[in-house]
Design a protein around this motif. Structure first.
Motif, PDB file in Angstrom:
ATOM      1  N   PRO A 173       0.699  -1.312   0.012  1.00  0.00           N
ATOM      2  CA  PRO A 173       0.081  -0.109  -0.175  1.00  0.00           C
ATOM      3  C   PRO A 173       1.141   1.189   0.057  1.00  0.00           C
ATOM      4  N   VAL A 174       0.415   2.341  -0.902  1.00  0.00           N
ATOM      5  CA  VAL A 174       1.159   3.433  -0.911  1.00  0.00           C
ATOM      6  C   VAL A 174       0.771   4.602   0.022  1.00  0.00           C
ATOM      7  N   GLN A 175       1.634   4.915   0.721  1.00  0.00           N
ATOM      8  CA  GLN A 175       1.300   5.908   1.980  1.00  0.00           C
ATOM      9  C   GLN A 175       1.317   7.209   1.384  1.00  0.00           C
ATOM     10  N   GLN A 176       0.372   8.200   1.462  1.00  0.00           N
ATOM     11  CA  GLN A 176       0.764   9.644   0.989  1.00  0.00           C
ATOM     12  C   GLN A 176       1.494  10.153   2.069  1.00  0.00           C
ATOM     13  N   ALA A 177       2.101  11.206   1.718  1.00  0.00           N
ATOM     14  CA  ALA A 177       2.840  12.108   2.708  1.00  0.00           C
ATOM     15  C   ALA A 177       2.093  12.872   3.680  1.00  0.00           C
ATOM     16  N   ARG A 178       2.178  12.780   4.785  1.00  0.00           N
ATOM     17  CA  ARG A 178       1.268  13.526   5.681  1.00  0.00           C
ATOM     18  C   ARG A 178       1.175  15.046   5.570  1.00  0.00           C
ATOM     19  N   THR A 179       2.086  15.655   4.831  1.00  0.00           N
ATOM     20  CA  THR A 179       2.468  17.128   4.639  1.00  0.00           C
ATOM     21  C   THR A 179       1.346  17.671   3.396  1.00  0.00           C
ATOM     22  N   ALA A 180       1.147  16.579   2.694  1.00  0.00           N
ATOM     23  CA  ALA A 180       0.509  16.894   1.233  1.00  0.00           C
ATOM     24  C   ALA A 180      -1.012  17.217   1.513  1.00  0.00           C
ATOM     25  N   MET A 181      -1.648  18.212   1.063  1.00  0.00           N
ATOM     26  CA  MET A 181      -2.798  18.750   1.215  1.00  0.00           C
ATOM     27  C   MET A 181      -3.602  18.931  -0.240  1.00  0.00           C
ATOM     28  N   ASN A 182      -4.894  18.633  -0.173  1.00  0.00           N
ATOM     29  CA  ASN A 182      -5.645  19.050  -1.283  1.00  0.00           C
ATOM     30  C   ASN A 182      -6.308  20.214  -1.318  1.00  0.00           C
ATOM     31  N   GLY A 183      -5.920  20.977  -2.396  1.00  0.00           N
ATOM     32  CA  GLY A 183      -6.441  22.473  -2.299  1.00  0.00           C
ATOM     33  C   GLY A 183      -7.760  22.758  -3.101  1.00  0.00           C
ATOM     34  N   TYR A 184      -8.562  23.551  -2.745  1.00  0.00           N
ATOM     35  CA  TYR A 184      -9.829  23.822  -3.734  1.00  0.00           C
ATOM     36  C   TYR A 184      -9.294  24.553  -4.827  1.00  0.00           C
ATOM     37  N   ARG A 185      -9.969  24.282  -5.929  1.00  0.00           N
ATOM     38  CA  ARG A 185      -9.476  24.874  -7.252  1.00  0.00           C
ATOM     39  C   ARG A 185     -10.802  25.718  -7.568  1.00  0.00           C
ATOM     40  N   PHE A 186     -10.939  27.076  -7.090  1.00  0.00           N
ATOM     41  CA  PHE A 186     -12.184  27.772  -7.223  1.00  0.00           C
ATOM     42  C   PHE A 186     -12.199  28.078  -8.821  1.00  0.00           C
ATOM     43  N   ASP A 187     -11.265  28.334  -9.540  1.00  0.00           N
ATOM     44  CA  ASP A 187     -11.159  28.544 -10.903  1.00  0.00           C
ATOM     45  C   ASP A 187     -11.978  27.451 -11.555  1.00  0.00           C
ATOM     46  N   GLY A 239      -5.148  29.293   1.819  1.00  0.00           N
ATOM     47  CA  GLY A 239      -5.813  29.459   3.110  1.00  0.00           C
ATOM     48  C   GLY A 239      -6.541  30.656   2.963  1.00  0.00           C
ATOM     49  N   GLU A 240      -6.953  31.264   4.089  1.00  0.00           N
ATOM     50  CA  GLU A 240      -7.969  32.407   4.142  1.00  0.00           C
ATOM     51  C   GLU A 240      -7.010  33.637   3.761  1.00  0.00           C
ATOM     52  N   VAL A 241      -5.991  33.635   4.336  1.00  0.00           N
ATOM     53  CA  VAL A 241      -4.842  34.564   4.131  1.00  0.00           C
ATOM     54  C   VAL A 241      -4.744  34.600   2.536  1.00  0.00           C
ATOM     55  N   GLY A 242      -4.491  33.678   1.900  1.00  0.00           N
ATOM     56  CA  GLY A 242      -4.171  33.579   0.545  1.00  0.00           C
ATOM     57  C   GLY A 242      -5.570  33.987  -0.350  1.00  0.00           C
ATOM     58  N   PHE A 243      -6.718  33.688   0.083  1.00  0.00           N
ATOM     59  CA  PHE A 243      -7.825  34.216  -0.569  1.00  0.00           C
ATOM     60  C   PHE A 243      -8.068  35.340  -0.637  1.00  0.00           C
ATOM     61  N   GLU A 244      -7.700  36.096   0.719  1.00  0.00           N
ATOM     62  CA  GLU A 244      -7.786  37.648   0.635  1.00  0.00           C
ATOM     63  C   GLU A 244      -6.885  38.199  -0.053  1.00  0.00           C
ATOM     64  N   LYS A 245      -5.920  37.669  -0.162  1.00  0.00           N
ATOM     65  CA  LYS A 245      -4.717  38.562  -1.138  1.00  0.00           C
ATOM     66  C   LYS A 245      -5.242  38.429  -2.565  1.00  0.00           C
ATOM     67  N   ALA A 246      -5.495  37.102  -2.726  1.00  0.00           N
ATOM     68  CA  ALA A 246      -5.834  36.812  -4.334  1.00  0.00           C
ATOM     69  C   ALA A 246      -7.039  37.797  -4.766  1.00  0.00           C
ATOM     70  N   MET A 247      -7.945  37.731  -3.893  1.00  0.00           N
ATOM     71  CA  MET A 247      -9.254  38.380  -4.275  1.00  0.00           C
ATOM     72  C   MET A 247      -9.070  39.947  -4.174  1.00  0.00           C
ATOM     73  N   GLY A 248      -8.149  40.453  -3.188  1.00  0.00           N
ATOM     74  CA  GLY A 248      -7.770  41.951  -3.110  1.00  0.00           C
ATOM     75  C   GLY A 248      -7.060  42.419  -4.355  1.00  0.00           C
ATOM     76  N   ALA A 249      -6.168  41.395  -4.990  1.00  0.00           N
ATOM     77  CA  ALA A 249      -5.240  41.809  -5.967  1.00  0.00           C
ATOM     78  C   ALA A 249      -6.280  41.972  -7.396  1.00  0.00           C
ATOM     79  N   GLN A 250      -7.407  41.395  -7.203  1.00  0.00           N
ATOM     80  CA  GLN A 250      -8.002  41.596  -8.378  1.00  0.00           C
ATOM     81  C   GLN A 250      -9.446  42.774  -8.095  1.00  0.00           C
ATOM     82  N   GLY A 251      -9.193  43.357  -6.765  1.00  0.00           N
ATOM     83  CA  GLY A 251     -10.256  44.431  -6.574  1.00  0.00           C
ATOM     84  C   GLY A 251     -11.324  43.658  -5.560  1.00  0.00           C
TER      85      GLY A 251
END
Length: 227
Positions: A61-75, A96-108
């Protein structure tokens, strides 16, 4: 009295004989527990060695790295990629939330119905959100109200309304339904007409609520459509 004496004598002589079996039985119990523990360990080792991954040709059985995470692709979600309208993720992509805030803020666009940092610096559309007490400025207004509407979102709403139905498959199906049944099957997505701009008073007029103003008493005066 002789009877009592003899009974005491018998009880005193019988005590050692009763203690011996008890003392002798204690090592037997401990040895049983030890044997049970050893048997459990051997059983666990045998189960591990007989697992499917130990056989020839079987894949471990292949064990996935514990640090890997699945991110939501809103696009992808907005696009409806592969015809899916639910949550879509991709490996190794996480915001994360900080990333969403920065990404949306960059688009206005605003995140969590709060003004962007640029709007705060320019003092744009932030009336009633900031209270100043002496040298301190507090964003108390955000605790009682807020809006995600701003200039960038109003432009986006107008663009979506102007595009209307853009899915070619739905347009073709609408043409068939129009000829066959006299009406369309698909309608353009509803775009709300809220704009976030201050209004006169707490309650809106009937024209703003109903969208009908034949006498032009409110439209363009106290009621402005987003499109």
């Amino acid at each position: 009295s002789s009877r009592f004496g003899s009974s005491r004598q018998c009880s005193s002589h019988s005590l050692p004989s009763l203690r011996r079996p008890l003392v002798a039985a204690m090592p037997a119990k401990s040895s049983r527990l030890a044997r049970s523990g050893v048997a459990l360990l051997l059983g666990a080792a045998a189960w591990e060695s007989c697992s499917p991954s130990t056989f020839v040709g079987a894949r471990a059985p292949v064990q996935q790295a514990r640090t890997a995470m699945n991110g939501y692709r809103f696009d992808w979600m907005l696009e409806g990629k592969n015809g899916e309208k639910g949550l879509q993720t991709t490996d190794g992509y996480w915001v994360g939330e900080v990333g969403f805030e920065k990404a949306m803020g960059a688009q206005g666009y605003r995140y969590r119905m709060r003004p962007t940092s640029k709007e705060m610096k320019e003092g744009k559309e932030i009336d009633g959100l900031i209270f100043q007490i002496g040298p301190l400025k507090l964003r108390l207004g955000e605790a009682f109200g807020g809006t995600g509407n701003n200039e960038a979102l109003r432009v986006l709403k107008k663009k979506l309304v102007a595009e209307g139905m853009y899915d070619k498959a739905k347009i073709t199906e609408n043409e068939y339904w129009k000829k066959r049944f006299g009406h369309n099957r698909w309608e353009p997505s509803y775009i709300d007409q809220s704009n976030g701009l201050p209004t006169n008073g707490l309650f809106r007029g009937l024209a703003a609520w109903s969208g009908i103003d034949p006498l032009k008493e409110e439209k363009g005066k106290t009621w402005f459509e987003a499109d």
